[in-house]
Write a protein that holds these residues in place. Structure first.
Motif, PDB file in Angstrom:
ATOM      1  N   ALA A 110      -6.612   5.786  -0.530  1.00  0.00           N
ATOM      2  CA  ALA A 110      -5.225   5.766  -0.077  1.00  0.00           C
ATOM      3  C   ALA A 110      -5.098   6.027   1.420  1.00  0.00           C
ATOM      4  O   ALA A 110      -4.063   5.766   2.016  1.00  0.00           O
ATOM      5  CB  ALA A 110      -4.410   6.801  -0.856  1.00  0.00           C
TER       6      ALA A 110
ATOM      7  N   LEU B 182      -3.735  -0.977  -7.575  1.00  0.00           N
ATOM      8  CA  LEU B 182      -2.859  -0.399  -8.596  1.00  0.00           C
ATOM      9  C   LEU B 182      -1.505  -1.107  -8.622  1.00  0.00           C
ATOM     10  O   LEU B 182      -0.936  -1.342  -9.676  1.00  0.00           O
ATOM     11  CB  LEU B 182      -2.678   1.102  -8.354  1.00  0.00           C
ATOM     12  CG  LEU B 182      -3.897   1.971  -8.676  1.00  0.00           C
ATOM     13  CD1 LEU B 182      -3.655   3.407  -8.246  1.00  0.00           C
ATOM     14  CD2 LEU B 182      -4.224   1.912 -10.160  1.00  0.00           C
ATOM     15  N   THR B 183      -1.007  -1.451  -7.440  1.00  0.00           N
ATOM     16  CA  THR B 183       0.264  -2.181  -7.387  1.00  0.00           C
ATOM     17  C   THR B 183       0.124  -3.546  -8.053  1.00  0.00           C
ATOM     18  O   THR B 183       1.008  -3.973  -8.814  1.00  0.00           O
ATOM     19  CB  THR B 183       0.729  -2.348  -5.931  1.00  0.00           C
ATOM     20  OG1 THR B 183       0.881  -1.058  -5.343  1.00  0.00           O
ATOM     21  CG2 THR B 183       2.061  -3.083  -5.867  1.00  0.00           C
TER      22      THR B 183
ATOM     23  N   VAL C  78      -2.981   6.885  -7.091  1.00  0.00           N
ATOM     24  CA  VAL C  78      -4.039   6.466  -6.179  1.00  0.00           C
ATOM     25  C   VAL C  78      -5.049   7.589  -5.966  1.00  0.00           C
ATOM     26  O   VAL C  78      -4.750   8.756  -6.203  1.00  0.00           O
ATOM     27  CB  VAL C  78      -3.454   6.051  -4.811  1.00  0.00           C
ATOM     28  CG1 VAL C  78      -2.447   4.922  -4.979  1.00  0.00           C
ATOM     29  CG2 VAL C  78      -2.814   7.235  -4.115  1.00  0.00           C
TER      30      VAL C  78
ATOM     31  N   TRP D 151       3.948   1.526  -1.036  1.00  0.00           N
ATOM     32  CA  TRP D 151       4.654   1.627  -2.325  1.00  0.00           C
ATOM     33  C   TRP D 151       3.717   2.185  -3.396  1.00  0.00           C
ATOM     34  O   TRP D 151       4.088   3.090  -4.145  1.00  0.00           O
ATOM     35  CB  TRP D 151       5.209   0.253  -2.723  1.00  0.00           C
ATOM     36  CG  TRP D 151       6.078   0.276  -3.942  1.00  0.00           C
ATOM     37  CD1 TRP D 151       7.426   0.452  -3.983  1.00  0.00           C
ATOM     38  CD2 TRP D 151       5.644   0.112  -5.311  1.00  0.00           C
ATOM     39  NE1 TRP D 151       7.860   0.415  -5.286  1.00  0.00           N
ATOM     40  CE2 TRP D 151       6.784   0.212  -6.116  1.00  0.00           C
ATOM     41  CE3 TRP D 151       4.406  -0.100  -5.919  1.00  0.00           C
ATOM     42  CZ2 TRP D 151       6.741   0.089  -7.501  1.00  0.00           C
ATOM     43  CZ3 TRP D 151       4.340  -0.213  -7.298  1.00  0.00           C
ATOM     44  CH2 TRP D 151       5.500  -0.118  -8.081  1.00  0.00           C
ATOM     45  N   GLY D 152       2.505   1.645  -3.452  1.00  0.00           N
ATOM     46  CA  GLY D 152       1.532   2.095  -4.434  1.00  0.00           C
ATOM     47  C   GLY D 152       1.187   3.563  -4.255  1.00  0.00           C
ATOM     48  O   GLY D 152       1.078   4.327  -5.216  1.00  0.00           O
ATOM     49  N   ARG D 153       1.044   3.954  -2.991  1.00  0.00           N
ATOM     50  CA  ARG D 153       0.716   5.340  -2.677  1.00  0.00           C
ATOM     51  C   ARG D 153       1.825   6.289  -3.133  1.00  0.00           C
ATOM     52  O   ARG D 153       1.566   7.393  -3.594  1.00  0.00           O
ATOM     53  CB  ARG D 153       0.515   5.469  -1.173  1.00  0.00           C
ATOM     54  CG  ARG D 153      -0.482   6.514  -0.745  1.00  0.00           C
ATOM     55  CD  ARG D 153      -0.855   6.365   0.713  1.00  0.00           C
ATOM     56  NE  ARG D 153       0.242   6.684   1.600  1.00  0.00           N
ATOM     57  CZ  ARG D 153       0.569   7.943   1.955  1.00  0.00           C
ATOM     58  NH1 ARG D 153      -0.111   8.956   1.488  1.00  0.00           N
ATOM     59  NH2 ARG D 153       1.569   8.139   2.779  1.00  0.00           N
ATOM     60  N   LYS D 154       3.052   5.826  -3.025  1.00  0.00           N
ATOM     61  CA  LYS D 154       4.182   6.676  -3.396  1.00  0.00           C
ATOM     62  C   LYS D 154       4.361   6.776  -4.916  1.00  0.00           C
ATOM     63  O   LYS D 154       4.723   7.827  -5.434  1.00  0.00           O
ATOM     64  CB  LYS D 154       5.470   6.121  -2.763  1.00  0.00           C
ATOM     65  CG  LYS D 154       6.717   6.898  -3.142  1.00  0.00           C
ATOM     66  CD  LYS D 154       7.868   6.606  -2.207  1.00  0.00           C
ATOM     67  CE  LYS D 154       9.090   7.439  -2.553  1.00  0.00           C
ATOM     68  NZ  LYS D 154      10.254   7.065  -1.730  1.00  0.00           N
ATOM     69  N   HIS D 155       4.105   5.652  -5.602  1.00  0.00           N
ATOM     70  CA  HIS D 155       4.511   5.606  -7.009  1.00  0.00           C
ATOM     71  C   HIS D 155       3.379   5.597  -8.023  1.00  0.00           C
ATOM     72  O   HIS D 155       3.625   5.755  -9.207  1.00  0.00           O
ATOM     73  CB  HIS D 155       5.395   4.374  -7.233  1.00  0.00           C
ATOM     74  CG  HIS D 155       6.666   4.403  -6.457  1.00  0.00           C
ATOM     75  ND1 HIS D 155       7.693   5.267  -6.765  1.00  0.00           N
ATOM     76  CD2 HIS D 155       7.077   3.701  -5.381  1.00  0.00           C
ATOM     77  CE1 HIS D 155       8.688   5.087  -5.908  1.00  0.00           C
ATOM     78  NE2 HIS D 155       8.342   4.139  -5.054  1.00  0.00           N
ATOM     79  N   LEU D 156       2.139   5.365  -7.569  1.00  0.00           N
ATOM     80  CA  LEU D 156       1.061   5.218  -8.550  1.00  0.00           C
ATOM     81  C   LEU D 156      -0.046   6.253  -8.327  1.00  0.00           C
ATOM     82  O   LEU D 156      -0.063   6.954  -7.314  1.00  0.00           O
ATOM     83  CB  LEU D 156       0.510   3.791  -8.474  1.00  0.00           C
ATOM     84  CG  LEU D 156       1.574   2.682  -8.662  1.00  0.00           C
ATOM     85  CD1 LEU D 156       0.966   1.309  -8.446  1.00  0.00           C
ATOM     86  CD2 LEU D 156       2.231   2.768 -10.032  1.00  0.00           C
TER      87      LEU D 156
ATOM     88  N   GLY E 204      -8.572   3.161  -7.893  1.00  0.00           N
ATOM     89  CA  GLY E 204      -7.410   3.917  -7.431  1.00  0.00           C
ATOM     90  C   GLY E 204      -6.876   3.450  -6.100  1.00  0.00           C
ATOM     91  O   GLY E 204      -6.132   4.167  -5.434  1.00  0.00           O
TER      92      GLY E 204
ATOM     93  N   GLY F 268       0.816  -1.208   0.000  1.00  0.00           N
ATOM     94  CA  GLY F 268       0.000   0.000   0.000  1.00  0.00           C
ATOM     95  C   GLY F 268       0.854   1.264   0.000  1.00  0.00           C
ATOM     96  O   GLY F 268       0.581   2.215  -0.734  1.00  0.00           O
TER      97      GLY F 268
END
Lengths: 167, 167
Positions: A111, B12-13, A106, A99-104, B7, A97
């Motif tokens: 988030a 997303l990951t 969201v 990682w996804g929040r930082k890079h995608l 989202g 979560g």
DNA sequence: TAAAACCACTTGCATAATACAATTGGTTTG
DNA sequence: CAAACCAATTGTATTATGCAAGTGGTTTTA
């Protein structure tokens, strides 16, 4: 594709959760507290099809991630519960979560749980795992654990409401 | 299936690494230091097909996990490098490895890296990430970082040799 | 108490992803 | 200059996914 391709820990883990739906279903059981087929189907953010959901629940049961029990209060319902093995995915869920929040790309209301879980760190993860053991494994203790789930859900609802009125 | 379904950070990951091969390929680039198509193809533990490998490398490039550069020393070779985003998967790789080692039927020589990474903890992960930045992003510093990669590879070779002679 | 709604799926069919083997056009090596 | 190497691509078969509709039973509602 359902053969063991190698004994590498990362490969074997991906043979269990490495598909488009398994981790998302576990997320809904875990963070959304969805325990019935219909709840998982109707409230699915991503719109899973019923046959796919059925197939994944079967596979997750076979691989020891969830258990299936009859609902004594409602004869046609089935309760899905996380196993200890699945509960131990909590730290991985938290890190994925983050990682996804930082890079995608969201969305804020989806988030917020990841953010709180990241900020809470290993201590909050452990608290949440205790709560899941209480909810899914029937671990009874003198005092039920303080609910991390409620905390996460409340934060989600708050942000979702704020987003709806164009905050 | 290549549309954004929600989202949610976890969803997303999984849209990026949630398939049977992506994380395994990143593992080989990361821990096996495979930088060319042929290395990834020939040394694949799991026996990936060349068309699948090509398709995944393309997708991982599109999603910003790896970059593709020409090899100046060999005109027909292509070098694949991890991006910062992929390097930041190291802690997740370590935790997935630890989870797999605990719950699945791993083989000793393939589990040793996961074990060392688990024992090394966040401090070792950070060291390894620094090394990957050096190797893949060309981060030059006064002294090249002490090699976690060499350490992991040496341990693997040792266990593999011991296993071969029936240890 | 009969009809409607709910429940956990299953079925049929279309489309998409994966797997395997062989091949391509160019490059480097011997 | 032939053989081997290189990063893929092509063709074809199998398997997985996606969607809409349906199933046999249970519970709720009028």
């Amino acid at each position: 594709m359902r053969q063991e391709k190698s004994g590498c820990p990362i490969n074997l883990t991906m043979e269990v959760i490495g598909d488009r739906w398994s981790l998302v279903i576990l997320r809904d059981i875990m963070f959304g507290n969805r325990r019935h087929f219909g709840e998982l189907l109707e409230n699915s953010l991503e719109g899973i099809a019923s046959n796919i959901l059925a197939a994944r629940l079967k596979r997750l049961t076979d691989s020891g991630m969830i258990t299936r029990t009859a609902d004594s209060a409602h004869k046609q319902k089935v309760i899905y519960s996380l196993t200890e093995q699945a509960i131990e995915l909590v730290p991985i869920m938290a890190m994925i979560g983050a990682w996804g929040r930082k890079h995608l790309a969201v969305t804020p209301e989806l988030a917020i749980r990841a953010q709180l879980l990241e900020e809470g760190g290993p201590q909050m993860w452990e608290g949440f795992m205790e709560e899941l053991r209480y909810l899914h494994l029937g671990h009874r203790q003198n005092d039920p654990p303080p609910s991390v789930l409620d905390q996460l859900t409340a934060a989600y609802l708050e942000v979702a409401a704020r987003e709806r009125k164009g905050g």
